[in-house]
Design an enzyme around this catalytic site. Structure first.
Site, PDB file in Angstrom:
ATOM      1  CG  ASN A  37      34.815  47.541  35.659  1.00  0.00           C
ATOM      2  OD1 ASN A  37      36.084  47.337  36.462  1.00  0.00           O
ATOM      3  ND2 ASN A  37      34.148  46.473  36.135  1.00  0.00           N
ATOM      4  CG  HIS A  64      30.657  43.106  44.998  1.00  0.00           C
ATOM      5  ND1 HIS A  64      30.692  41.995  45.646  1.00  0.00           N
ATOM      6  CD2 HIS A  64      31.381  43.297  43.859  1.00  0.00           C
ATOM      7  CE1 HIS A  64      31.520  41.348  45.019  1.00  0.00           C
ATOM      8  NE2 HIS A  64      31.905  42.058  43.882  1.00  0.00           N
ATOM      9  NE  ARG A  81      38.716  38.893  45.113  1.00  0.00           N
ATOM     10  CZ  ARG A  81      37.966  39.869  44.776  1.00  0.00           C
ATOM     11  NH1 ARG A  81      37.330  40.847  45.681  1.00  0.00           N
ATOM     12  NH2 ARG A  81      37.351  39.861  43.684  1.00  0.00           N
ATOM     13  CD  GLU A  83      29.076  45.199  39.338  1.00  0.00           C
ATOM     14  OE1 GLU A  83      29.319  44.170  38.353  1.00  0.00           O
ATOM     15  OE2 GLU A  83      29.617  45.363  40.174  1.00  0.00           O
ATOM     16  NE  ARG A 119      33.173  47.730  40.125  1.00  0.00           N
ATOM     17  CZ  ARG A 119      33.175  46.405  40.202  1.00  0.00           C
ATOM     18  NH1 ARG A 119      33.020  45.937  39.111  1.00  0.00           N
ATOM     19  NH2 ARG A 119      32.896  45.852  41.244  1.00  0.00           N
TER      20      ARG A 119
END
Ligand code: ADP
Length: 390
Positions: free
Chosen positions: A8, A178, A238, A376, A90
């Site tokens: 990732n 996500h 963000r 994940e 990912r």
């Protein structure tokens, strides 16, 4: 021992995990090289949480992602004894068509490069390790797992922006992100709460990045993220949802460049921008500063508003699930957020919530509230194994 590597690669960090493949998947190694280009720091833990590496490096030793990959590659070659049979990556953007993970070849890499303008801060970093493996170990099977894929079953009507329709065909549409986290949580919910998993559920992934997803019978029907991972909830740095008029104002009245605007929206906004001190929920909770209080109040407020929006998309709500750093670890934040869901019929059990039990709502709660830790990397490992075994 056959093993899978999960990679990732982010903008300033490289996360990696090794899973042993023997019938089921068992995590062997979990590592992270962060501070790439600033203050590189490598931590690697073994299966039992034992520390295998914990080292700082001079900035010039790890100035960029390729250097980070070399450093991690050297460590793994030296210390990891398994036989690597595949790598799962990912990849933030799979564009409009990829509904599931895909085997990597040169054609796929060329296609995924086309989505770089849609995720300029992430996609190039996701693709760099893929290219490195293609070059140095072309026989090693690689699989790309997309953060967008889980949302590709949305009604196309929901993924439109109300701008001239030809822009949709150009790719300007809501993608959602996500997805690997939501897919994992949806699968886990089916195991631990099968009565709920087939109903109307909102999952709140509240970490440094934050978003929420509406699941109907385990499938994503709406997500607070849109065209980019800037939309929806305010995040660590963000901005979340913003009136596009603000961007026009900053461009026109402040004479900002696109790059300046990008920096503000991705790196200087959210909890950091509001508080002026921190993007970290733990630090903000510990602070008595007015800015910290405002930032958290705003975060909770926007989560409540977006829960209403997603409940409307589902036509009601049967369960609400917390996951990721804040959702999994903070009883205080769960309490504050659950208060915003009171009108929908959610009510927490304080003891269950403090203990972080699977079900944190009380027995009378009309909306069941759960804490389901996400994973994940395990989701990527599962997809990778499934694809190379197929
Ligand atoms: P990412 O993987 O996106 O970097 P995480 O899912 O690890 O992010 O979430 C990081 C966020 O979770 C940070 O804001 C951190 O403060 C918050 N967090 C972690 N543990 C706790 C806790 N015990 N209480 C409150 N916030 C927490």
């Amino acid at each position: 021992m056959d093993t899978l590597l999960v990679v990732n690669a982010g903008s300033s960090s490289l996360k990696f995990e090794i899973f042993a493949v023997a019938g089921s998947l068992t995590r062997q190694i979990k590592g992270k090289l962060d501070g790439v280009g600033t203050a590189p720091h490598l931590t690697i833990k073994g299966a039992g949480g034992d520390r295998l590496a914990d080292e700082d490096y001079p900035r010039e030793t790890v100035p960029d992602l390729p250097a980070a990959m070399r450093l991690v590659g050297d460590w793994l070659r030296e210390r990891h004894e398994g036989r690597l049979i595949a790598v799962g990556h990912r990849v933030v953007h799979g564009g409009p068509d990829h509904m599931r993970p895909a085997r990597i070849n040169d054609d796929l890499v060329r296609e995924l490069e086309r989505y770089t303008p849609l995720a300029p801060l992430h996609q190039p970093n996701n693709l760099a390790p893929i290219r490195a493996f293609l070059e140095h170990q072309p026989q090693l099977p690689q699989v790309a797992c997309f953060d967008t894929a889980f949302h590709r079953g949305h009604d196309p009507m929901a993924d439109h922006y109300a701008i001239p329709a030809h822009y949709f065909d150009e790719g300007i549409r809501r993608y959602g992100f996500h997805g690997l986290s939501y897919e994992y949580v949806a699968g886990r919910l089916a195991e631990v709460a099968p009565d709920i998993s087939g109903r109307r559920v909102i999952v709140a992934h509240l970490g440094s990045g934050a978003s929420m997803c509406a699941l109907n019978r385990g499938r994503s029907v709406e997500c607070t993220f849109g065209f980019t991972a800037l939309d929806g909830l305010p995040m660590g740095t963000r901005c979340g949802q913003i009136d596009p008029g603000v961007l026009l104002y900053l461009l026109q009245q402040h004479g900002m460049t696109a790059v300046q605007l990008q920096d503000i929206l991705y790196k200087e906004s959210g909890l950091m921008g509001l508080s002026g001190t921190s993007n970290d929920v733990r630090e903000l909770l510990a602070s008595s500063d007015a800015g910290a209080t405002m930032a958290l109040d705003h975060f909770v407020h926007r989560i409540g508003l977006n829960a209403g929006l997603l409940a409307a998309a589902l036509g009601g709500l049967d369960a609400f699930v917390f996951t990721a750093g804040v959702g999994e670890n903070s009883p205080v934040m769960r309490t504050r957020i659950a208060e915003k869901l009171g009108w929908l019929g959610a009510s927490l059990d304080p003891e269950r919530n403090d203990a972080g039990e699977l079900r944190v709502s009380n027995d009378d709660s009309k909306v069941a509230v759960y804490v389901v830790p996400t994973d994940e990397e395990l989701m990527i490992a599962r997809h990778t194994l499934a694809l190379i075994s197929a």
